[in-house]
Design a protein around this motif. Sequence first.
Motif, mmCIF file in Angstrom:
data_model
loop_
_atom_site.group_PDB
_atom_site.id
_atom_site.type_symbol
_atom_site.label_atom_id
_atom_site.label_comp_id
_atom_site.label_asym_id
_atom_site.label_seq_id
_atom_site.Cartn_x
_atom_site.Cartn_y
_atom_site.Cartn_z
ATOM 1 N N PRO A 222 7.675 -3.820 -5.877
ATOM 2 C CA PRO A 222 7.368 -2.842 -4.824
ATOM 3 C C PRO A 222 6.391 -1.780 -5.318
ATOM 4 N N ILE A 223 5.515 -1.361 -4.440
ATOM 5 C CA ILE A 223 4.581 -0.288 -4.749
ATOM 6 C C ILE A 223 4.598 0.704 -3.585
ATOM 7 N N ARG A 224 4.196 1.935 -3.885
ATOM 8 C CA ARG A 224 4.049 2.908 -2.817
ATOM 9 C C ARG A 224 2.813 2.578 -1.997
ATOM 10 N N THR A 225 2.894 2.916 -0.736
ATOM 11 C CA THR A 225 1.791 2.587 0.165
ATOM 12 C C THR A 225 1.207 3.853 0.772
ATOM 13 N N HIS A 226 -0.074 3.819 1.031
ATOM 14 C CA HIS A 226 -0.783 4.957 1.609
ATOM 15 C C HIS A 226 -0.309 5.200 3.031
ATOM 16 N N HIS A 227 -0.046 6.455 3.348
ATOM 17 C CA HIS A 227 0.378 6.857 4.685
ATOM 18 C C HIS A 227 1.646 6.118 5.142
ATOM 19 N N SER A 228 2.548 5.903 4.199
ATOM 20 C CA SER A 228 3.854 5.284 4.500
ATOM 21 C C SER A 228 3.722 3.930 5.171
ATOM 22 N N ALA A 229 2.729 3.167 4.776
ATOM 23 C CA ALA A 229 2.502 1.868 5.403
ATOM 24 C C ALA A 229 3.611 0.881 5.051
ATOM 25 N N HIS A 230 3.928 0.008 6.006
ATOM 26 C CA HIS A 230 4.880 -1.076 5.769
ATOM 27 C C HIS A 230 4.317 -1.991 4.681
ATOM 28 N N PRO A 231 5.169 -2.529 3.804
ATOM 29 C CA PRO A 231 4.634 -3.328 2.690
ATOM 30 C C PRO A 231 4.011 -4.646 3.098
ATOM 31 N N SER A 232 4.314 -5.148 4.307
ATOM 32 C CA SER A 232 3.747 -6.451 4.670
ATOM 33 C C SER A 232 3.152 -6.486 6.073
ATOM 34 N N LEU A 233 3.623 -5.648 6.980
ATOM 35 C CA LEU A 233 3.113 -5.662 8.350
ATOM 36 C C LEU A 233 1.940 -4.691 8.471
ATOM 37 N N VAL A 234 0.799 -5.208 8.912
ATOM 38 C CA VAL A 234 -0.423 -4.403 9.050
ATOM 39 C C VAL A 234 -0.945 -4.570 10.472
ATOM 40 N N PRO A 235 -1.113 -3.481 11.213
ATOM 41 C CA PRO A 235 -0.820 -2.090 10.842
ATOM 42 C C PRO A 235 0.613 -1.706 11.196
ATOM 43 N N PHE A 236 1.211 -0.885 10.378
ATOM 44 C CA PHE A 236 2.502 -0.248 10.689
ATOM 45 C C PHE A 236 2.627 0.956 9.767
ATOM 46 N N GLN A 237 2.153 2.119 10.233
ATOM 47 C CA GLN A 237 2.100 3.295 9.376
ATOM 48 C C GLN A 237 1.779 4.525 10.216
ATOM 49 N N VAL A 238 1.603 5.665 9.537
ATOM 50 C CA VAL A 238 1.155 6.862 10.245
ATOM 51 C C VAL A 238 -0.371 6.922 10.208
#
Length: 403
Positions: A222-238
């Motif tokens: 696991p890694i941290r994601t920019h703008h609280s993005a979901h680790p696999s679903l794109v887009p899913f974030q702020v």
Amino acid sequence: MRPLEDVRVVSLEQYGAGPFGSVHLADLGAEIIKVEDPRTGGDVGRYVPPFADGEDSLFFETFNRNKRSISLDVTAPAGRAVFEDLVRASHAVYSNLRGDVPAKLGIRYEDLAGINPAIVCCSLTGFGMTGPRANQPGYDYVLQGLAGWMELTGEPGGPPTKSGLSLVDYSGGLVAAIALLAGVHAARRDGVGMDCDLSLYDTAVGMLTYPAVWHLNGGFEPIRTHHSAHPSLVPFQVFAAQDGWLVVGCAKEKFWRRLATLLDGVAGTALAADPRFATFGDRHRHATILLALLEDAFATRTVAAWLADLQPAGIPCGPVNDVAAALADPHTVARGLVVETDHPHFGTVRQPASPVRVGTDPVPHRRAPRRNEDAGYVLHDVLGYDDTRVAALKAAGAFGPPA
């Protein structure tokens, strides 16, 4: 009758995790009798600042509505006798103490089965009653670090970050409440009680869920994601809009098609027909390119303007509210998620309602008890003691050192 009106729980609980679990049981009608140690002033939550007055605080009110309180020194022989009478008259003993304390206090099933064979002994501890950390104190902040949560949270390159809420404590309380109900159900069916050995550590590790499964079976790191993005679903974030932030997520392909079509019409992008973004896998592989395009698009309008288009299109989205906005949201009001109790010092106390809903009858709410407020009820009505018996127990130190 409310669903749990025929359940009585003797609770040696304190602070947040334990009381958070039992307050939902109390809202459902269970009689929660808080046993508070008179030598220490009772539940430490009574004294949590900033909104505190004497032996009460808004922190304490949050976790202890609809409960009863008695000051009782269970380490004194006379206090222990009262405690054992309560065990005879109850269905469960509930606690959130350090892992080695239930044995020291004699509140495990093996300690109490001779008194009430059907008693359920539910212990929520930091690390459980077994294992190398059993005698260590466990607090939410520590557990978020130990269980890997803080390493997962925050911006890439930033420091390990704690959740803004004590989610290990609260989740642990709910886990304990579920276990207690399961134990009481089984004890009524079989006539035999049991121990329920719950821990904040177990809860925190269990809530690692699919990232843990990915790691254990696929070596996922696991890694941290920019703008609280979901680790696999794109887009899913702020995403940042002109005047604030909003969350937009495409957890299904249909949501992406709707979003792409909307953005092509409003923000002038060309996403709907772009083969790089056609599927979950495509968008994940080309996330850097796609997210840059989306960030530029969302920055062109206000949050309200975007929501006015996104919500009617059925695209998962929402504003990033502050606490005040969340509590004032029309849906919060419509769902009755803020309840009120009357308090002699704080006046009308408003607080979040329990999300546990059973049936349609309204739930009555009573303020949290003052320490020892319910001694008369517990001693006379529940246990049937007369005044002579109470006076003798008082002289013997059952309720604290005699005056």
